[in-house]
Design a protein around this motif. Structure first.
Motif, PDB file in Angstrom:
ATOM      1  N   GLY A 152     119.393 104.921   0.609  1.00  0.00           N
ATOM      2  CA  GLY A 152     118.215 104.467  -0.129  1.00  0.00           C
ATOM      3  C   GLY A 152     117.344 105.595  -0.645  1.00  0.00           C
ATOM      4  O   GLY A 152     116.215 105.360  -1.061  1.00  0.00           O
ATOM      5  N   ARG A 153     117.857 106.829  -0.644  1.00  0.00           N
ATOM      6  CA  ARG A 153     117.081 107.990  -1.088  1.00  0.00           C
ATOM      7  C   ARG A 153     117.364 108.361  -2.543  1.00  0.00           C
ATOM      8  O   ARG A 153     116.737 109.246  -3.098  1.00  0.00           O
ATOM      9  CB  ARG A 153     117.392 109.204  -0.203  1.00  0.00           C
ATOM     10  CG  ARG A 153     116.921 109.102   1.236  1.00  0.00           C
ATOM     11  CD  ARG A 153     115.412 109.322   1.341  1.00  0.00           C
ATOM     12  NE  ARG A 153     114.979 110.475   0.592  1.00  0.00           N
ATOM     13  CZ  ARG A 153     115.104 111.746   0.997  1.00  0.00           C
ATOM     14  NH1 ARG A 153     115.674 112.015   2.153  1.00  0.00           N
ATOM     15  NH2 ARG A 153     114.648 112.737   0.252  1.00  0.00           N
ATOM     16  N   SER A 154     118.342 107.705  -3.163  1.00  0.00           N
ATOM     17  CA  SER A 154     118.666 107.948  -4.564  1.00  0.00           C
ATOM     18  C   SER A 154     118.975 106.610  -5.221  1.00  0.00           C
ATOM     19  O   SER A 154     119.462 105.681  -4.557  1.00  0.00           O
ATOM     20  CB  SER A 154     119.857 108.901  -4.699  1.00  0.00           C
ATOM     21  OG  SER A 154     120.144 109.167  -6.066  1.00  0.00           O
ATOM     22  N   PHE A 155     118.701 106.531  -6.524  1.00  0.00           N
ATOM     23  CA  PHE A 155     118.746 105.243  -7.203  1.00  0.00           C
ATOM     24  C   PHE A 155     119.257 105.464  -8.626  1.00  0.00           C
ATOM     25  O   PHE A 155     118.740 106.315  -9.350  1.00  0.00           O
ATOM     26  CB  PHE A 155     117.330 104.667  -7.231  1.00  0.00           C
ATOM     27  CG  PHE A 155     117.229 103.250  -7.703  1.00  0.00           C
ATOM     28  CD1 PHE A 155     117.357 102.197  -6.819  1.00  0.00           C
ATOM     29  CD2 PHE A 155     116.983 102.972  -9.036  1.00  0.00           C
ATOM     30  CE1 PHE A 155     117.254 100.882  -7.252  1.00  0.00           C
ATOM     31  CE2 PHE A 155     116.877 101.671  -9.482  1.00  0.00           C
ATOM     32  CZ  PHE A 155     117.012 100.617  -8.588  1.00  0.00           C
ATOM     33  N   GLU A 156     120.292 104.742  -9.017  1.00  0.00           N
ATOM     34  CA  GLU A 156     120.846 104.877 -10.370  1.00  0.00           C
ATOM     35  C   GLU A 156     120.657 103.612 -11.189  1.00  0.00           C
ATOM     36  O   GLU A 156     120.465 103.666 -12.395  1.00  0.00           O
ATOM     37  CB  GLU A 156     122.333 105.233 -10.280  1.00  0.00           C
ATOM     38  CG  GLU A 156     122.987 105.469 -11.621  1.00  0.00           C
ATOM     39  CD  GLU A 156     124.441 105.873 -11.467  1.00  0.00           C
ATOM     40  OE1 GLU A 156     125.328 105.071 -11.844  1.00  0.00           O
ATOM     41  OE2 GLU A 156     124.693 106.989 -10.965  1.00  0.00           O
ATOM     42  N   HIS A 157     120.750 102.463 -10.551  1.00  0.00           N
ATOM     43  CA  HIS A 157     120.560 101.186 -11.240  1.00  0.00           C
ATOM     44  C   HIS A 157     120.214 100.124 -10.209  1.00  0.00           C
ATOM     45  O   HIS A 157     120.385 100.323  -8.999  1.00  0.00           O
ATOM     46  CB  HIS A 157     121.803 100.787 -12.033  1.00  0.00           C
ATOM     47  CG  HIS A 157     123.027 100.579 -11.177  1.00  0.00           C
ATOM     48  ND1 HIS A 157     123.232  99.428 -10.446  1.00  0.00           N
ATOM     49  CD2 HIS A 157     124.092 101.376 -10.938  1.00  0.00           C
ATOM     50  CE1 HIS A 157     124.378  99.522  -9.785  1.00  0.00           C
ATOM     51  NE2 HIS A 157     124.919 100.695 -10.059  1.00  0.00           N
ATOM     52  N   GLY A 158     119.724  98.995 -10.702  1.00  0.00           N
ATOM     53  CA  GLY A 158     119.377  97.895  -9.830  1.00  0.00           C
ATOM     54  C   GLY A 158     120.518  96.909  -9.667  1.00  0.00           C
ATOM     55  O   GLY A 158     121.675  97.187 -10.011  1.00  0.00           O
ATOM     56  N   HIS A 159     120.176  95.722  -9.155  1.00  0.00           N
ATOM     57  CA  HIS A 159     121.176  94.689  -8.878  1.00  0.00           C
ATOM     58  C   HIS A 159     121.764  94.168 -10.184  1.00  0.00           C
ATOM     59  O   HIS A 159     121.033  93.806 -11.104  1.00  0.00           O
ATOM     60  CB  HIS A 159     120.525  93.545  -8.098  1.00  0.00           C
ATOM     61  CG  HIS A 159     121.496  92.607  -7.483  1.00  0.00           C
ATOM     62  ND1 HIS A 159     122.032  91.542  -8.163  1.00  0.00           N
ATOM     63  CD2 HIS A 159     122.052  92.582  -6.240  1.00  0.00           C
ATOM     64  CE1 HIS A 159     122.861  90.881  -7.384  1.00  0.00           C
ATOM     65  NE2 HIS A 159     122.892  91.491  -6.206  1.00  0.00           N
ATOM     66  N   ARG A 160     123.099  94.130 -10.241  1.00  0.00           N
ATOM     67  CA  ARG A 160     123.766  93.716 -11.480  1.00  0.00           C
ATOM     68  C   ARG A 160     123.668  92.215 -11.738  1.00  0.00           C
ATOM     69  O   ARG A 160     123.933  91.760 -12.853  1.00  0.00           O
ATOM     70  CB  ARG A 160     125.243  94.121 -11.429  1.00  0.00           C
ATOM     71  CG  ARG A 160     125.474  95.641 -11.471  1.00  0.00           C
ATOM     72  CD  ARG A 160     124.835  96.285 -12.671  1.00  0.00           C
ATOM     73  NE  ARG A 160     125.300  97.656 -12.869  1.00  0.00           N
ATOM     74  CZ  ARG A 160     124.758  98.503 -13.723  1.00  0.00           C
ATOM     75  NH1 ARG A 160     123.714  98.126 -14.460  1.00  0.00           N
ATOM     76  NH2 ARG A 160     125.227  99.730 -13.866  1.00  0.00           N
ATOM     77  N   GLY A 161     123.274  91.468 -10.747  1.00  0.00           N
ATOM     78  CA  GLY A 161     123.166  90.030 -10.936  1.00  0.00           C
ATOM     79  C   GLY A 161     121.766  89.563 -11.277  1.00  0.00           C
ATOM     80  O   GLY A 161     121.535  88.360 -11.445  1.00  0.00           O
ATOM     81  N   THR A 162     120.826  90.498 -11.400  1.00  0.00           N
ATOM     82  CA  THR A 162     119.442  90.133 -11.693  1.00  0.00           C
ATOM     83  C   THR A 162     119.121  90.515 -13.136  1.00  0.00           C
ATOM     84  O   THR A 162     119.311  91.670 -13.533  1.00  0.00           O
ATOM     85  CB  THR A 162     118.481  90.862 -10.737  1.00  0.00           C
ATOM     86  OG1 THR A 162     118.854  90.566  -9.386  1.00  0.00           O
ATOM     87  CG2 THR A 162     117.047  90.422 -10.983  1.00  0.00           C
ATOM     88  N   PRO A 163     118.628  89.580 -13.947  1.00  0.00           N
ATOM     89  CA  PRO A 163     118.427  89.842 -15.373  1.00  0.00           C
ATOM     90  C   PRO A 163     117.165  90.672 -15.661  1.00  0.00           C
ATOM     91  O   PRO A 163     116.165  90.161 -16.172  1.00  0.00           O
ATOM     92  CB  PRO A 163     118.325  88.443 -15.971  1.00  0.00           C
ATOM     93  CG  PRO A 163     117.737  87.619 -14.875  1.00  0.00           C
ATOM     94  CD  PRO A 163     118.315  88.181 -13.602  1.00  0.00           C
ATOM     95  N   GLU A 164     117.221  91.943 -15.324  1.00  0.00           N
ATOM     96  CA  GLU A 164     116.103  92.832 -15.579  1.00  0.00           C
ATOM     97  C   GLU A 164     116.623  94.236 -15.869  1.00  0.00           C
ATOM     98  O   GLU A 164     117.706  94.627 -15.427  1.00  0.00           O
ATOM     99  CB  GLU A 164     115.140  92.857 -14.385  1.00  0.00           C
ATOM    100  CG  GLU A 164     115.818  93.192 -13.072  1.00  0.00           C
ATOM    101  CD  GLU A 164     114.924  92.952 -11.865  1.00  0.00           C
ATOM    102  OE1 GLU A 164     113.912  92.241 -12.000  1.00  0.00           O
ATOM    103  OE2 GLU A 164     115.252  93.478 -10.778  1.00  0.00           O
ATOM    104  N   VAL A 165     115.835  94.973 -16.643  1.00  0.00           N
ATOM    105  CA  VAL A 165     116.191  96.334 -17.047  1.00  0.00           C
ATOM    106  C   VAL A 165     114.946  97.195 -16.958  1.00  0.00           C
ATOM    107  O   VAL A 165     113.829  96.736 -17.256  1.00  0.00           O
ATOM    108  CB  VAL A 165     116.752  96.357 -18.491  1.00  0.00           C
ATOM    109  CG1 VAL A 165     116.839  97.791 -19.033  1.00  0.00           C
ATOM    110  CG2 VAL A 165     118.124  95.702 -18.550  1.00  0.00           C
ATOM    111  N   ALA A 166     115.122  98.460 -16.563  1.00  0.00           N
ATOM    112  CA  ALA A 166     114.000  99.408 -16.513  1.00  0.00           C
ATOM    113  C   ALA A 166     114.147 100.446 -17.615  1.00  0.00           C
ATOM    114  O   ALA A 166     115.126 101.203 -17.634  1.00  0.00           O
ATOM    115  CB  ALA A 166     113.951 100.094 -15.147  1.00  0.00           C
TER     116      ALA A 166
END
Length: 343
Positions: A142-156
């Protein structure tokens, strides 16, 4: 031929210009980070009188873009050509100018296509490859992040290298028009120069992240210099908004094992991306929008830029990108609001 060495300090930039004999041909100048446009105009005026080479070092990743776009000849002096840097800042402007004068063939000519790392791409990719196992471990923890959950309809949507006196306001106005939230990874150099823009980002409900102080190529820093870059930028944001960023985006994504070892001990979450708009190459608004919309998926983190260069194409592409995402039913949120990929 004349040579303009540009050093960065905690206060801005110092410029010294010498001729082929090493003699000073203009009074050394000091330029704040909010006056880059004036600095470029001054250098262009000098280059109209005599051929001019502008020389930076690899810890200054904020000037080569706008300067090459303005038609200046920009060169990079790498660490093995220079004396040790101070704890915070680059080598002196005089030393950079003299290095160019004495051995111009050893410098790397920076191009708009290659960007700040022109000539070091192979080294960069090899370093990233070596760092992949460590980065995977940080991601799992949980110390690095590339993308969120693929099943949730949201984008950053994320924007790097700002704030900028013109383009940040334009980006914020567009986001406000669509009720979209985004994350801005700011460089400390610009935060101190343009605090009102940082306040406006925060007041609009967007997220602020740390993107270093001077946008250096991180493998060229010592661990202490790396921590100083993050500390000073976090402190600058906290002075303006009352809260230090909790996320760090490494310039160029340059995460070698050595850089990651230094960051493992630092209390921050690395924030990467899975969609690169490649807007820094200025391929045109249509291409920028197409690149994003073709690559994006639910949970994506989109990398764009609103500072350290002419970002007019990004601004022009942004409404098309937002409308294309909304048409797919994707909500535009901050990185911190993305649902975890493991959720």
């Amino acid at each position: 031929m004349r040579y303009a060495g540009i050093a960065w300090t905690d206060a801005g930039y110092r410029v010294e210009v010498v001729d082929g004999a090493g003699e000073q041909v203009a009074e050394p100048g000091e330029w704040g980070a909010a006056r880059v446009g004036e600095l470029i105009a001054w250098l262009r005026a000098l280059s109209a009188e005599h051929a001019l080479s502008v020389v930076l070092d690899s810890t200054n990743g904020l000037l080569d873009g706008p300067m090459t776009a303005a038609g200046l000849e920009v060169y990079r002096a790498d660490p093995w050509l220079l004396p040790p840097r101070p704890g915070f800042g680059s080598v002196s402007a005089r030393r950079l100018a003299q290095q160019a004068r004495s051995a111009p063939g050893l410098l790397a000519r920076v191009t708009s296509e290659g960007g700040s790392l022109t000539g070091r791409a192979e080294e960069y990719f090899e370093g990233v490859r070596r760092g992949e196992p460590i980065l995977a471990g940080l991601t799992a923890a949980g110390r690095s992040f590339e993308h969120g959950h693929r099943g949730t309809p949201e984008v950053a949507l994320t924007f790097d290298d700002g704030p900028d006196p013109l383009h940040t306001r334009q980006v914020l106005d567009i986001l406000d028009r669509y009720g979209a939230r985004a994350t801005f990874f700011c460089v400390g150099h610009h935060v101190t120069a343009l605090p009102d823009e940082v306040r406006r980002i925060a007041a609009a409900g967007h997220e602020l992240g740390n993107h270093s102080w001077s946008h250096p190529y991180l493998p060229d820093l010592t661990p202490q210099q790396l921590r100083e870059q993050l500390d000073r930028t976090g402190e600058a944001v906290a002075r303006v908004t009352g809260q230090a960023p909790t996320r760090f985006r490494p310039p160029y994504g340059a995460l070698t094992p050595e850089v990651l070892a230094a960051l493992e001990e630092y209390p921050t979450t690395l924030t990467m991306w899975d969609v690169d708009a490649r807007d820094w190459a200025r391929p045109g608004p249509d291409q920028i929008a197409a690149t994003v919309l073709e690559a994006v998926h639910p949970g994506s983190v989109v990398l764009m830029h609103e500072g350290a260069g002419d970002r007019a194409q990004t601004v022009q592409a942004l409404p098309r990108i937002i409308e294309g995402l909304l048409e797919r039913g994707l909500e535009l949120v901050t990185v911190g609001e993305l649902q975890s990929p493991e959720a």
